[in-house]
Design an enzyme around this catalytic site. Structure first.
Site, PDB file in Angstrom:
ATOM      1  N   CYS A 110     -92.588 -11.263 -27.722  1.00  0.00           N
ATOM      2  CA  CYS A 110     -91.237 -10.944 -27.920  1.00  0.00           C
ATOM      3  C   CYS A 110     -91.208  -9.445 -28.369  1.00  0.00           C
ATOM      4  CB  CYS A 110     -90.297 -11.652 -28.748  1.00  0.00           C
ATOM      5  SG  CYS A 110     -88.291 -11.183 -29.011  1.00  0.00           S
TER       6      CYS A 110
ATOM      7  N   LYS B 226     -88.322 -25.233 -28.613  1.00  0.00           N
ATOM      8  CA  LYS B 226     -88.125 -24.603 -30.046  1.00  0.00           C
ATOM      9  C   LYS B 226     -87.979 -25.673 -31.050  1.00  0.00           C
ATOM     10  CE  LYS B 226     -85.365 -21.261 -27.288  1.00  0.00           C
ATOM     11  NZ  LYS B 226     -84.058 -20.933 -26.903  1.00  0.00           N
TER      12      LYS B 226
ATOM     13  N   VAL C 271     -85.536 -15.313 -31.071  1.00  0.00           N
ATOM     14  CA  VAL C 271     -86.207 -14.526 -32.300  1.00  0.00           C
ATOM     15  C   VAL C 271     -85.823 -12.878 -31.888  1.00  0.00           C
ATOM     16  CG1 VAL C 271     -87.992 -16.082 -32.590  1.00  0.00           C
ATOM     17  CG2 VAL C 271     -88.360 -14.358 -30.632  1.00  0.00           C
TER      18      VAL C 271
ATOM     19  N   GLU D 119     -81.068 -11.001 -34.861  1.00  0.00           N
ATOM     20  CA  GLU D 119     -80.777  -9.772 -34.204  1.00  0.00           C
ATOM     21  C   GLU D 119     -81.755  -8.604 -34.850  1.00  0.00           C
ATOM     22  OE1 GLU D 119     -79.297  -9.022 -31.195  1.00  0.00           O
ATOM     23  OE2 GLU D 119     -78.859 -11.154 -30.967  1.00  0.00           O
ATOM     24  N   SER D 120     -82.696  -8.226 -34.052  1.00  0.00           N
ATOM     25  CA  SER D 120     -83.684  -7.219 -34.330  1.00  0.00           C
ATOM     26  C   SER D 120     -83.130  -5.841 -34.906  1.00  0.00           C
ATOM     27  CB  SER D 120     -84.554  -6.807 -33.327  1.00  0.00           C
ATOM     28  OG  SER D 120     -83.790  -6.236 -32.190  1.00  0.00           O
TER      29      SER D 120
END
Length: 227
Positions: free
Chosen positions: A12, A39, A52, A69-70
């Site tokens: 990711c 998952k 993720v 949320e990155s």
């Protein structure tokens, strides 16, 4: 000090952003990789979107919080953790950087279509879109080596995982996506040499990415044979 756990996936690019930010700041953290095709229940209970990265924050008093949320995770790390600043001090410049972080997410959207394309028409459409977006970036880059010059920033953390894809893609054929974009190519090289960028993925990243292309029947794997 809070205990930080980054819930992750091997490939990711959004996870890589958070990992790079943590590594740049020198913050200790644990990383747990999950299988997004299967998952675990504990993950689904704490991930509102089933995606993720997640950042689990465990305080000394036993309380916990989970961020998703990155971009939110990166902003939290910038606001709360010691170490080098990854955002500019000036409010306008900082807001501008946030805009380019969002632009980086739009590049990833096109990149997904590019790597999962099963026919030449779809591949060319996404290739053209990527060329256009990287040309836009070329026009805002200056002397480098990073987006903001000498200072590594969260914009760099966003784009480093984007460029990493092409380390493998370039072995499959010349896309021509970066042709004539000299500042972008220098930026890509500088990011690839950054210790935090290297450490954001495992040594098995290229193998896993190749397996991903095979799973999605990517035309990228058939181009050399067709040439």
């Amino acid at each position: 000090m809070s205990k930080l756990t980054l819930v992750s996936h091997h490939l990711c690019p959004y996870v890589q952003r958070a990992a790079i930010a943590l590594l740049e700041k020198g913050v200790p953290f644990e990383r747990i990789n999950i299988d997004l095709a299967n998952k675990p229940d504990w993950f689904l209970k704490i991930s509102p979107l089933g995606k993720v990265p997640l950042l689990r924050i465990e305080e000394e008093d036993g309380s916990q919080a989970v961020l998703f949320e990155s971009s939110v995770i990166c902003e939290y790390l910038e606001e709360t953790q010691p170490g080098v600043a990854l955002h500019p001090k000036d409010a306008v410049t900082r807001a501008r950087h946030r805009g380019w972080m969002e632009f980086g997410s739009s590049v990833l959207s096109d990149l997904w279509g590019y790597e999962t394309a099963e026919d030449a028409a779809q591949l060319e459409a996404k290739r053209t879109a990527l060329i256009s977006k990287f040309a836009t970036v070329e026009n805002v880059l200056t002397v480098g080596p990073y987006f903001a010059g000498n200072d590594f920033s969260l914009v760099d953390a966003v784009f480093a995982p984007v460029f990493r894809y092409f380390d493998l893609f370039d072995t499959l054929g010349d896309s021509g996506i970066f042709e004539g974009l000299e500042r972008v190519k220098l930026w890509r090289k500088a990011l690839s040499e950054r210790a935090s960028v290297k450490a954001a993925v495992g040594a098995d990243y290229p193998r896993r990415l190749m397996e991903f292309l095979e799973k999605h029947n990517s035309i990228l794997l058939r181009l050399p044979a067709a040439a």
